[in-house]
Design a protein around this motif. Structure first.
Motif, mmCIF file in Angstrom:
data_model
loop_
_atom_site.group_PDB
_atom_site.id
_atom_site.type_symbol
_atom_site.label_atom_id
_atom_site.label_comp_id
_atom_site.label_asym_id
_atom_site.label_seq_id
_atom_site.Cartn_x
_atom_site.Cartn_y
_atom_site.Cartn_z
ATOM 1 N N ALA A 92 57.712 31.236 19.510
ATOM 2 C CA ALA A 92 57.180 31.477 20.854
ATOM 3 C C ALA A 92 56.280 30.313 21.236
ATOM 4 O O ALA A 92 55.668 29.664 20.373
ATOM 5 C CB ALA A 92 56.399 32.789 20.909
ATOM 6 N N SER A 93 56.206 30.062 22.525
ATOM 7 C CA SER A 93 55.332 29.015 23.047
ATOM 8 C C SER A 93 54.902 29.439 24.446
ATOM 9 O O SER A 93 55.744 29.611 25.324
ATOM 10 C CB SER A 93 56.068 27.675 23.095
ATOM 11 N N PHE A 94 53.602 29.629 24.635
ATOM 12 C CA PHE A 94 53.121 30.053 25.953
ATOM 13 C C PHE A 94 51.789 29.373 26.251
ATOM 14 O O PHE A 94 51.159 28.779 25.367
ATOM 15 C CB PHE A 94 52.987 31.579 26.027
ATOM 16 N N VAL A 95 51.382 29.449 27.510
ATOM 17 C CA VAL A 95 50.115 28.852 27.936
ATOM 18 C C VAL A 95 49.159 29.967 28.321
ATOM 19 O O VAL A 95 49.520 30.895 29.051
ATOM 20 C CB VAL A 95 50.317 27.897 29.129
ATOM 21 N N GLN A 96 47.953 29.882 27.818
ATOM 22 C CA GLN A 96 46.875 30.769 28.242
ATOM 23 C C GLN A 96 45.974 30.016 29.208
ATOM 24 O O GLN A 96 45.474 28.940 28.897
ATOM 25 C CB GLN A 96 46.025 31.235 27.057
ATOM 26 N N ILE A 97 45.794 30.581 30.425
ATOM 27 C CA ILE A 97 44.735 30.125 31.318
ATOM 28 C C ILE A 97 43.717 31.255 31.406
ATOM 29 O O ILE A 97 44.059 32.425 31.238
ATOM 30 C CB ILE A 97 45.268 29.740 32.715
ATOM 31 N N THR A 98 42.482 30.916 31.656
ATOM 32 C CA THR A 98 41.478 31.977 31.692
ATOM 33 C C THR A 98 40.273 31.553 32.514
ATOM 34 O O THR A 98 39.967 30.372 32.637
ATOM 35 C CB THR A 98 41.033 32.360 30.256
ATOM 36 N N ASP A 99 39.648 32.533 33.148
ATOM 37 C CA ASP A 99 38.382 32.335 33.864
ATOM 38 C C ASP A 99 38.480 31.202 34.883
ATOM 39 O O ASP A 99 37.643 30.297 34.909
ATOM 40 C CB ASP A 99 37.257 32.067 32.864
ATOM 41 N N ILE A 100 39.509 31.285 35.768
ATOM 42 C CA ILE A 100 39.593 30.251 36.804
ATOM 43 C C ILE A 100 38.687 30.578 37.987
ATOM 44 O O ILE A 100 38.374 29.703 38.785
ATOM 45 C CB ILE A 100 41.046 30.014 37.264
ATOM 46 N N HIS A 101 38.242 31.819 38.116
ATOM 47 C CA HIS A 101 37.203 32.194 39.079
ATOM 48 C C HIS A 101 37.486 31.654 40.491
ATOM 49 O O HIS A 101 36.665 30.940 41.068
ATOM 50 C CB HIS A 101 35.829 31.700 38.617
ATOM 51 N N ILE A 102 38.640 31.990 41.045
ATOM 52 C CA ILE A 102 38.929 31.571 42.413
ATOM 53 C C ILE A 102 37.905 32.230 43.344
ATOM 54 O O ILE A 102 37.777 33.451 43.374
ATOM 55 C CB ILE A 102 40.363 31.950 42.802
ATOM 56 N N SER A 103 37.164 31.402 44.104
ATOM 57 C CA SER A 103 35.941 31.872 44.766
ATOM 58 C C SER A 103 35.967 31.691 46.275
ATOM 59 O O SER A 103 36.316 30.618 46.776
ATOM 60 C CB SER A 103 34.727 31.111 44.223
ATOM 61 N N ASP A 104 35.562 32.738 46.975
ATOM 62 C CA ASP A 104 35.247 32.645 48.405
ATOM 63 C C ASP A 104 33.772 32.271 48.491
ATOM 64 O O ASP A 104 32.890 33.130 48.504
ATOM 65 C CB ASP A 104 35.522 33.989 49.084
ATOM 66 N N VAL A 105 33.500 30.976 48.563
ATOM 67 C CA VAL A 105 32.119 30.505 48.452
ATOM 68 C C VAL A 105 31.300 30.763 49.712
ATOM 69 O O VAL A 105 30.069 30.591 49.691
ATOM 70 C CB VAL A 105 32.079 29.009 48.097
#
Length: 554
Positions: A92-105
Motif C-alpha cells: 500500500a502507498s498513500f498520502v496523509q495530509i492533516t491540520d490544513i485549517h482552511i480559514s475564513d479569516v
C-alpha cells in the motif's frame, strides 16, 4: 534543480552522521543513507527541504533550499534484515495530509486578539491558506509513487482540522481544494477585506499599510495589494486519486474548543472584536478558551459595550455546520472527484466513523475522536470503540491501519460527549491497549499536535505491536504531509516507510509575485517567520523513517 541520486546519497550521508551521533546506543534507531540507493527521492524531503536562510538585522529569514533529510531505520519492534531492500513488495502507498485549517479569516467568530497569549489564535500567513493548499495538491499529484516501493499512490487521507472554525464556507473551500474547482476565499463585503490584517491594530501583520506593526518590527515586508490578491478566485486541479476525510476538533467546534451553541451568534454578526493583548479582558478570554469556554459568553458581552470593535459585513455562509452536515456534504456529487462517493462515510446520516480499503489486503479504519463538550483534546465512545474492534476482528486476514485526528497522548477528554449521550468515553491509553490485542493492527495515523512524532507501541508479543505515526500540520511551519508505504519484506517483517513531502513551488518567496504560486510561497515563508513559531519538525527519528515490525499474517 533535482539532485542526482549520487549527490543525494552523498548529502544524506553527511546529514546522517548527526543523527547517528544522537541515536540510542543499542542501534535500534540509526540512519542508513545507503538504504535509499534504490529509492526515488524526487518530490520528497529525502531530496531537499526548505530551511531558514540568514536572518536580517531584525530577524526575518528567507526560506531557502536545504539538504534533504536522511532515512532513519527504527527497529524497536523488529530487527531489520539485510536482504529486505531487494526482496520487498509494496502492499500500500498513500498520502496523509492533516491540520490544513482552511480559514475564513474575516469571520467575526474568531479571537485573533488573544494571540499574544495564545499563539494559534492568529497567524500572519493564514489569509493565504487556500493558495498554499492548492500547492500541496499539486505536489501530491506530481508524485510517481512511493519512493521506496514504487507503488502508485492508492489514496489520500486527511486526518482532521480540515476547516479552522467549522463554517460552511470553509468546508466548501476544503472540498473544492481536494475535488477540484474554483475557490473564492472571501466572505462578507465582495470587494473589501474586513479582517484584522486590514482594519486591526498594530498587534497584527498589516501588509498593505505603510505603518509599523509587531510583525514589520521583525522585518515582515509591506506588500501593496496582498490582501486583495488573497481574496481573488483561483482554481484547484483537485486530487488525482481517491480521498477520505476524518473529523478534527476544529471541524466540530468554534476555534476547536468552544461548545456548540454557546456563542454561535458570533458567526452571523456584523462586528469583529479587537483589543490589545495587554488588556485584562484579552487575558481572561485566552484563559477561558483553554479551560472554561462557557465563560467566554459574559466576557464577549462586556466587549460589545466597551469595544473596540471593527465593522464586518454579515454573511450567512459563515454559519457553523453540524457533524451530520459535514458527512452529508461529502455526498454532494459536485465534490465527488475521483471518489469514492461519500469519501469514506457509509451513509449521509452517519455514523462519523467508517472503514475503507486502502489497497488489497490493507484495511483502513477512520475514527472520530472529537469530544463536543468544548475541549480540544479527544476521546472515543464505547459504541465506536466496540465497532472498531469488531471491524478489526472481522478482517483478521488483512493488515489494518487506524486513523484519527487526535494522538494517543491527546485523548484525555473522558468526560461525557454531547454527541454520544449516555456512553462511556475512553482515553488514548485505553485505545492503545485495545489495539494491541489485535495482531493485525500495524499502525495508527493521526495529527492534531502539528508536530512530527513516531512512537512504537510494544504489545505482549512482536505480532501485537504497532507504530503510531503523527504528522505535522500544513498551516504551521514546516508545512508537511506524509507518504506512508507498507511493504512486505518477505522475511517475516513489514516495513512502513514515512517520507515527508512539502507543497510544490519555490522556497524563497517574491513579495511582488501575487499569483497563486507566489501567494503559496509567501504562505510558507511567512509561517517560518511567525513570531509564535515553534520547532515542529521533530528529530530525524520522527521524519523520513523505515519502521520495522513483525508481519502478523506470516
Amino acid at each position: 534543480m533535482s539532485l542526482s541520486r549520487r549527490t543525494f546519497l552523498r548529502g544524506s550521508a553527511a546529514a546522517a552522521g548527526a543523527v547517528v551521533a544522537s541515536s540510542v546506543a543499542s542501534g535500534l534507531v540509526r540512519a542508513e543513507p545507503g538504504a535509499t540507493a534504490s529509492a526515488n527521492p524526487v518530490g520528497t524531503t529525502l531530496e531537499k527541504v526548505g530551511v531558514a536562510g540568514r536572518p536580517t538585522t531584525k530577524g526575518y529569514r528567507r526560506l531557502v533550499e536545504g539538504r534533504g533529510w536522511p532515512l532513519v531505520v527504527r527497529q524497536e519492534l523488529a530487527q531489520a534484515k539485510a536482504a529486505r531492500d531487494s526482496a520487498r513488495t509494496g502492499l500500500a502507498s498513500f498520502v496523509q495530509i492533516t491540520d490544513i485549517h482552511i480559514s475564513d479569516v474575516q469571520s467575526p467568530a474568531r479571537f485573533e486578539y488573544v494571540h499574544p497569549l495564545l499563539g494559534s489564535a492568529y497567524r500572519p500567513q493564514e489569509a493565504l491558506g487556500t493558495q498554499g493548499a492548492v500547492a500541496l495538491v499539486k505536489r501530491i499529484n506530481s508524485l510517481s509513487g512511493g519512493p521506496f516501493t514504487g507503488r502508485g499512490i492508492d489514496c489520500v487521507v486527511s486526518t482532521g482540522d480540515n476547516t479552522d472554525n467549522h463554517e460552511i464556507v470553509e468546508l466548501e473551500w476544503y472540498q473544492r481544494l481536494l475535488s477540484g474547482g474554483t475557490i473564492t476565499p472571501n466572505t462578507g463585503h465582495p470587494t473589501r477585506f474586513e479582517g484584522v490584517q486590514s482594519l486591526g491594530s498594530a498587534e497584527y501583520y498589516r501588509p498593505e499599510l505603510d505603518k509599523t506593526d509587531m510583525y514589520k518590527d521583525k522585518d515582515f515586508p509591506t506588500i501593496p495589494g496582498l490582501l486583495h490578491a488573497a481574496m481573488r478566485s483561483h482554481t484547484s486541479p483537485g486530487l488525482d486519486m481517491r480521498w477520505y476525510s476524518v473529523f478534527g476538533n476544529h471541524d466540530d467546534q468554534m476555534v476547536g474548543t468552544v461548545p456548540n451553541g454557546v456563542i454561535d451568534g458570533l458567526y452571523l454578526g456584523n462586528v469583529k472584536f479587537d483589543l490589545p493583548g495587554t488588556d485584562p479582558t484579552a487575558a481572561a478570554i485566552a484563559r477561558a478558551l483553554t479551560s472554561d469556554p462557557a465563560a467566554v459568553v459574559q466576557l464577549l458581552a462586556k466587549l460589545r459595550s466597551t469595544g473596540p470593535v471593527l465593522p464586518a459585513t454579515a454573511d450567512a455562509r459563515r454559519r457553523p455546520f453540524t457533524p451530520r452536515e459535514f458527512i452529508r456534504r461529502h455526498f454532494d456529487p459536485s465534490i465527488t472527484g475521483p471518489g469514492p462517493v461519500g469519501h469514506g462515510f457509509s451513509d449521509p446520516d452517519g455514523p462519523s466513523w467508517y472503514r475503507f480499503q486502502i489497497a488489497p489486503g490493507v484495511l483502513g479504519i477512520a475514527m472520530n475522536t472529537t469530544n463536543s463538550l468544548g475541549i480540544a483534546d479527544g476521546s472515543i465512545s464505547q459504541k465506536q470503540l466496540s465497532w472498531v474492534e469488531k471491524q478489526i476482528s472481522a478482517h483478521s486476514d488483512q493488515l489494518v491501519i487506524v486513523f484519527s485526528h487526535h494522538t494517543s497522548s491527546t485523548m484525555t477528554a473522558v468526560m461525557p460527549n454531547p454527541e454520544t449521550p449516555g456512553e462511556a468515553q475512553f482515553d488514548g491509553e485505553h485505545l492503545v491497549e485495545r489495539l494491541k490485542t489485535h495482531a493485525n493492527v500495524i499502525a495508527w495515523v493521526n495529527g492534531h499536535t502539528h508536530n512530527n512524532e513516531l512512537t512504537p507501541h510494544r504489545g505482549s508479543s512482536p505480532r501485537h505491536s504497532f507504530w503510531e505515526i503523527n504528522t505535522a500540520s500544513h498551516i504551521d511551519f514546516p508545512q508537511l504531509a506524509r507518504i506512508i508505504e507498507v511493504a512486505d519484506n518477505r522475511d517475516g517483517t513489514i516495513s512502513i516507510f514515512t517520507p515527508l513531502i512539502e507543497a510544490e513551488g519555490p522556497y524563497t518567496a517574491d513579495p511582488s509575485d501575487l499569483s497563486q504560486k507566489g501567494l503559496a510561497a509567501l504562505y510558507r515563508e511567512m509561517s517560518l517567520n511567525d513570531i509564535h513559531a515553534e520547532d515542529r519538525a521533530g528529530s530525524g527519528a520522527d521524519r523520513n523513517c523505515e519502521l520495522l515490525l513483525a508481519n502478523p499474517l506470516r
